[in-house]
Design an enzyme around this catalytic site. Structure first.
Site, short mmCIF file in Angstrom:
data_model
loop_
_atom_site.label_atom_id
_atom_site.label_comp_id
_atom_site.label_asym_id
_atom_site.label_seq_id
_atom_site.Cartn_x
_atom_site.Cartn_y
_atom_site.Cartn_z
N PRO A 98 -12.75 25.12 5.84
CA PRO A 98 -13.67 24.44 4.92
C PRO A 98 -14.08 25.20 3.66
O PRO A 98 -15.25 25.53 3.47
CB PRO A 98 -14.89 24.17 5.82
CG PRO A 98 -14.90 25.33 6.76
CD PRO A 98 -13.44 25.64 7.02
N CYS A 99 -13.13 25.44 2.78
CA CYS A 99 -13.46 26.13 1.53
C CYS A 99 -14.38 25.29 0.65
O CYS A 99 -15.04 25.82 -0.24
CB CYS A 99 -12.20 26.53 0.78
SG CYS A 99 -11.13 25.18 0.33
N HIS A 100 -14.48 23.99 0.92
CA HIS A 100 -15.38 23.13 0.15
C HIS A 100 -16.85 23.48 0.39
O HIS A 100 -17.70 23.10 -0.37
CB HIS A 100 -15.13 21.64 0.47
CG HIS A 100 -15.38 21.26 1.89
ND1 HIS A 100 -14.42 21.44 2.88
CD2 HIS A 100 -16.46 20.73 2.51
CE1 HIS A 100 -14.92 21.02 4.04
NE2 HIS A 100 -16.15 20.59 3.84
#
Length: 159
Positions: A122-124
């Site tokens: 989850p780089c978001h």
């Protein structure tokens, strides 16, 4: 083993899932409209199912075998991204601290940008120190959508 590819339609575009028995190597979001694959091989079926559950609001944690391709440093950064809980965010500075090197902030940001496994790593959930939605390979509008999807109830300020 040959890499398999499947396409899965999401509210944000078509997800291209690539992997094999060793795990998911990449999930990228495409702007072109490709129909969901009719035949999805066993090694990718679980991934498509879990993405569907995520988008329908029934899943907050992924349980998949991942096999992202990158440098040792990138893999370390991507592993740390998976420690950011659902509906929480962390700044690039906090992410660098979690990795043990506050000076590595630019390298950490660069590795985030090269994350090959959309949503599941989850780089978001990584944002700027001022709360801004800085860079996102899939486009800022997708990052904004994902964060709103994960945290649909906006709390009222006490002040």
């Amino acid at each position: 083993m040959n890499l398999q590819t499947a396409y899965y339609k999401t509210p944000l575009g078509t997800a291209k899932i690539v992997g094999d028995a060793n795990g998911i190597q990449s999930i990228t979001v495409l702007d072109e409209d490709i129909e969901t694959s009719v035949e999805i091989t066993d090694c990718l079926k679980d991934c498509a199912t879990q993405l569907e559950e995520y988008f329908s609001g029934k899943r907050t944690h992924f349980d998949l075998k991942l096999n992202p391709q990158g440098t040792d440093f990138q893999k370390k950064v991507w592993a740390e991204l998976q420690n950011i809980p659902f509906n929480k965010t962390r700044t690039y500075l906090e992410q660098s601290k979690a990795l043990g090197d506050v000076k590595a902030i630019r390298a950490v940001a660069s590795a985030n940008g090269k994350n090959p496994i959309w949503i599941i790593i989850p780089c978001h959930r990584v944002i700027g120190s001022d709360g801004s939605l800085t860079g996102y390979a899939g486009g800022i509008w997708r990052k904004k959508w994902l964060l709103a999807h994960e945290n649909p109830v906006k709390q009222q300020s006490l002040f």
